[in-house]
Design a protein around this motif. Structure first.
Motif, PDB file in Angstrom:
ATOM      1  N   SER A  11       0.829  -1.206   0.000  1.00 20.66           N
ATOM      2  CA  SER A  11       0.000   0.000   0.000  1.00 20.66           C
ATOM      3  C   SER A  11       0.862   1.254   0.000  1.00 20.66           C
ATOM      4  N   LEU A  12       1.981   1.211   0.720  1.00 20.71           N
ATOM      5  CA  LEU A  12       2.880   2.369   0.750  1.00 20.71           C
ATOM      6  C   LEU A  12       3.488   2.603  -0.631  1.00 20.71           C
ATOM      7  N   ALA A  13       3.934   1.535  -1.299  1.00 19.41           N
ATOM      8  CA  ALA A  13       4.509   1.681  -2.640  1.00 19.41           C
ATOM      9  C   ALA A  13       3.490   2.274  -3.606  1.00 19.41           C
ATOM     10  N   ALA A  14       2.235   1.833  -3.507  1.00 21.00           N
ATOM     11  CA  ALA A  14       1.188   2.371  -4.371  1.00 21.00           C
ATOM     12  C   ALA A  14       0.938   3.845  -4.081  1.00 21.00           C
ATOM     13  N   ALA A  15       0.972   4.246  -2.809  1.00 23.02           N
ATOM     14  CA  ALA A  15       0.761   5.653  -2.450  1.00 23.02           C
ATOM     15  C   ALA A  15       1.902   6.524  -2.962  1.00 23.02           C
ATOM     16  N   VAL A  16       3.138   6.011  -2.890  1.00 18.76           N
ATOM     17  CA  VAL A  16       4.287   6.788  -3.354  1.00 18.76           C
ATOM     18  C   VAL A  16       4.244   6.984  -4.866  1.00 18.76           C
ATOM     19  N   ILE A  17       3.927   5.927  -5.615  1.00 22.97           N
ATOM     20  CA  ILE A  17       3.889   6.063  -7.077  1.00 22.97           C
ATOM     21  C   ILE A  17       2.737   6.965  -7.500  1.00 22.97           C
ATOM     22  N   LYS A  18       1.649   6.946  -6.774  1.00 21.39           N
ATOM     23  CA  LYS A  18       0.531   7.845  -7.087  1.00 21.39           C
ATOM     24  C   LYS A  18       0.941   9.300  -6.850  1.00 21.39           C
ATOM     25  N   GLY A  19       1.812   9.509  -5.855  1.00 16.84           N
ATOM     26  CA  GLY A  19       2.303  10.852  -5.583  1.00 16.84           C
ATOM     27  C   GLY A  19       3.124  11.427  -6.721  1.00 16.84           C
ATOM     28  N   ALA A  20       3.598  10.558  -7.631  1.00 18.64           N
ATOM     29  CA  ALA A  20       4.355  11.044  -8.783  1.00 18.64           C
ATOM     30  C   ALA A  20       3.507  11.959  -9.655  1.00 18.64           C
ATOM     31  N   GLU A  21       2.176  11.825  -9.552  1.00 22.90           N
ATOM     32  CA  GLU A  21       1.287  12.695 -10.315  1.00 22.90           C
ATOM     33  C   GLU A  21       1.427  14.152  -9.878  1.00 22.90           C
ATOM     34  N   LEU A  22       1.816  14.379  -8.630  1.00 21.45           N
ATOM     35  CA  LEU A  22       1.953  15.739  -8.112  1.00 21.45           C
ATOM     36  C   LEU A  22       3.084  16.496  -8.792  1.00 21.45           C
ATOM     37  N   VAL A  23       4.106  15.776  -9.265  1.00 24.87           N
ATOM     38  CA  VAL A  23       5.271  16.441  -9.845  1.00 24.87           C
ATOM     39  C   VAL A  23       5.094  16.718 -11.337  1.00 24.87           C
ATOM     40  N   GLY A  24       3.952  16.279 -11.907  1.00 32.57           N
ATOM     41  CA  GLY A  24       3.768  16.429 -13.346  1.00 32.57           C
ATOM     42  C   GLY A  24       4.530  15.346 -14.067  1.00 32.57           C
ATOM     43  N   HIS A  25       4.252  14.106 -13.730  1.00 34.48           N
ATOM     44  CA  HIS A  25       5.008  12.927 -14.155  1.00 34.48           C
ATOM     45  C   HIS A  25       5.208  12.879 -15.665  1.00 34.48           C
ATOM     46  N   GLU A  26       6.451  13.082 -16.118  1.00 36.66           N
ATOM     47  CA  GLU A  26       6.790  12.974 -17.538  1.00 36.66           C
ATOM     48  C   GLU A  26       7.951  12.014 -17.755  1.00 36.66           C
ATOM     49  N   ASP A  27       8.412  11.374 -16.696  1.00 35.98           N
ATOM     50  CA  ASP A  27       9.559  10.476 -16.768  1.00 35.98           C
ATOM     51  C   ASP A  27       9.150   9.134 -16.188  1.00 35.98           C
ATOM     52  N   ASP A  28       9.993   8.120 -16.391  1.00 37.42           N
ATOM     53  CA  ASP A  28       9.779   6.862 -15.688  1.00 37.42           C
ATOM     54  C   ASP A  28       9.718   7.121 -14.189  1.00 37.42           C
ATOM     55  N   ALA A  29       8.968   6.300 -13.496  1.00 44.73           N
ATOM     56  CA  ALA A  29       8.900   6.401 -12.039  1.00 44.73           C
ATOM     57  C   ALA A  29       8.935   4.995 -11.467  1.00 44.73           C
ATOM     58  N   ALA A  30       9.915   4.729 -10.606  1.00 41.96           N
ATOM     59  CA  ALA A  30      10.057   3.402  -9.995  1.00 41.96           C
ATOM     60  C   ALA A  30      10.206   3.543  -8.484  1.00 41.96           C
ATOM     61  N   VAL A  31       9.556   2.643  -7.760  1.00 42.77           N
ATOM     62  CA  VAL A  31       9.578   2.657  -6.296  1.00 42.77           C
ATOM     63  C   VAL A  31       9.814   1.240  -5.798  1.00 42.77           C
ATOM     64  N   LEU A  32      10.709   1.087  -4.836  1.00 36.44           N
ATOM     65  CA  LEU A  32      10.953  -0.202  -4.185  1.00 36.44           C
ATOM     66  C   LEU A  32      10.919   0.026  -2.674  1.00 36.44           C
ATOM     67  N   VAL A  33       9.982  -0.617  -2.005  1.00 40.41           N
ATOM     68  CA  VAL A  33       9.789  -0.443  -0.561  1.00 40.41           C
ATOM     69  C   VAL A  33      10.232  -1.712   0.161  1.00 40.41           C
ATOM     70  N   VAL A  34      11.024  -1.528   1.229  1.00 38.27           N
ATOM     71  CA  VAL A  34      11.388  -2.620   2.131  1.00 38.27           C
ATOM     72  C   VAL A  34      10.689  -2.358   3.449  1.00 38.27           C
ATOM     73  N   GLY A  35       9.839  -3.277   3.883  1.00 37.52           N
ATOM     74  CA  GLY A  35       9.134  -3.140   5.151  1.00 37.52           C
ATOM     75  C   GLY A  35       9.566  -4.224   6.112  1.00 37.52           C
ATOM     76  N   HIS A  36       9.896  -3.832   7.365  1.00 36.06           N
ATOM     77  CA  HIS A  36      10.353  -4.794   8.374  1.00 36.06           C
ATOM     78  C   HIS A  36       9.145  -5.367   9.111  1.00 36.06           C
ATOM     79  N   GLU A  37       9.019  -6.685   9.085  1.00 35.56           N
ATOM     80  CA  GLU A  37       7.888  -7.339   9.757  1.00 35.56           C
ATOM     81  C   GLU A  37       8.356  -8.355  10.780  1.00 35.56           C
TER      82      GLU A  37
END
Length: 276
Positions: A244-270
């Motif tokens: 869910s965090l990775a999805a929220a971060v990539i959606k935030g790319a819309e705020l910057v006026g996304h015109e480039d590739d956007a990649a996110v990798l999240v590591v969560g400690h469980e």
């Protein structure tokens, strides 16, 4: 007296129009084929599966740039190392064309191959840099490589001209890594890449990303990173899962006026209680 040139008749004009239309259609088809090939290269070179460990959760999101002929060379990767640790990489290749996509594949494959010889992040980036220069390409790439030890929560990181990662803990702390990096890969032989060490606590998160997530016409890179820090901090406090965090971060790319590739990798400690 100068002779008057005769005007082309209607049939001649129509024939010229048909020829120009056919030429434009042929160029458009060629350009479309190049874009489709580059996108296929991108998707084919990204990993289908991520390593699994009950103590950690890995999650990724990827949004390719497909504006006109712009096809970038961002990538992410995660794979098991011979000693049981996990290698994580994320990066961005200069350029937005099929050559950039192909060079991305060379960088990613080089990192994986050389990681079987040495997984120490600084040495690995140095060897990959020298390998890329030996191939004679004019392109370069920014990159972060992280070695994760699931048994201790230790993260060892080295950066090659890439933007820093973001971290957060469930007690409300969050921020941007203040480690030192080296130059991008593929610029000069014999470069050194300092290694920084971090430790994730239970419920903590660690976010690797490319600049397409945080920089664009609407936001500076600092503003974009601050937005990701706020997302990470809220997610860690609320116990939001890595996906869910990775999805929220990539959606935030819309705020910057996304015109480039956007990649996110999240590591969560469980896993069991490991403190920084």
């Amino acid at each position: 007296m100068p002779r008057k040139r005769s005007m082309p008749d209607a049939d001649e004009l129509l024939e010229r129009l048909r020829w120009l239309t056919a030429q434009a259609r042929e160029r458009a088809e060629l350009q479309r084929s190049q874009v489709e090939l580059a996108i296929a290269l991108q998707r084919g070179m990204l990993p289908r599966d991520l390593p699994t460990d009950p103590r950690f959760r890995l999650a990724v999101q990827y949004a390719p740039a497909c504006y006109g002929l712009n096809v970038g060379g961002d990538w992410y990767d995660a794979f098991a190392l011979p000693d049981g640790r996990i290698g994580l990489s994320i990066g961005d290749v200069q350029g937005h064309n099929i050559e950039a996509a192909a060079f991305m594949g060379q960088v990613r494959a080089g990192l994986r191959a050389l990681a079987s010889v040495t997984s120490e992040p600084g040495e690995l980036l140095g060897r990959t840099n020298d390998l890329l220069l030996s191939l004679g390409s004019d392109l370069f790439a920014t990159c972060t490589f992280v070695r994760l030890d699931p048994s201790t929560g230790l993260l060892e990181s080295a950066r090659a001209g890439h933007i820093p990662f973001v971290w957060a803990t469930p007690d409300g702390r969050s921020g941007i890594a203040e480690d030192y990096g080296g130059p991008p890969l593929g610029i000069e032989q014999g470069m050194e890449y300092p290694v920084a060490r971090f430790r994730l606590s239970t419920g903590g998160v660690f976010i690797l990303l490319t600049d397409g997530v945080v920089e664009g016409p609407r936001l500076s890179v600092d503003e974009g990173l601050d937005h990701v820090v706020r997302l990470a901090g809220g997610a860690a406090v609320a116990g939001l899962d890595a996906e869910s965090l990775a999805a929220a971060v990539i959606k935030g790319a819309e705020l910057v006026g996304h015109e480039d590739d956007a990649a996110v990798l999240v590591v969560g400690h469980e896993g069991p209680g490991l403190r920084p």
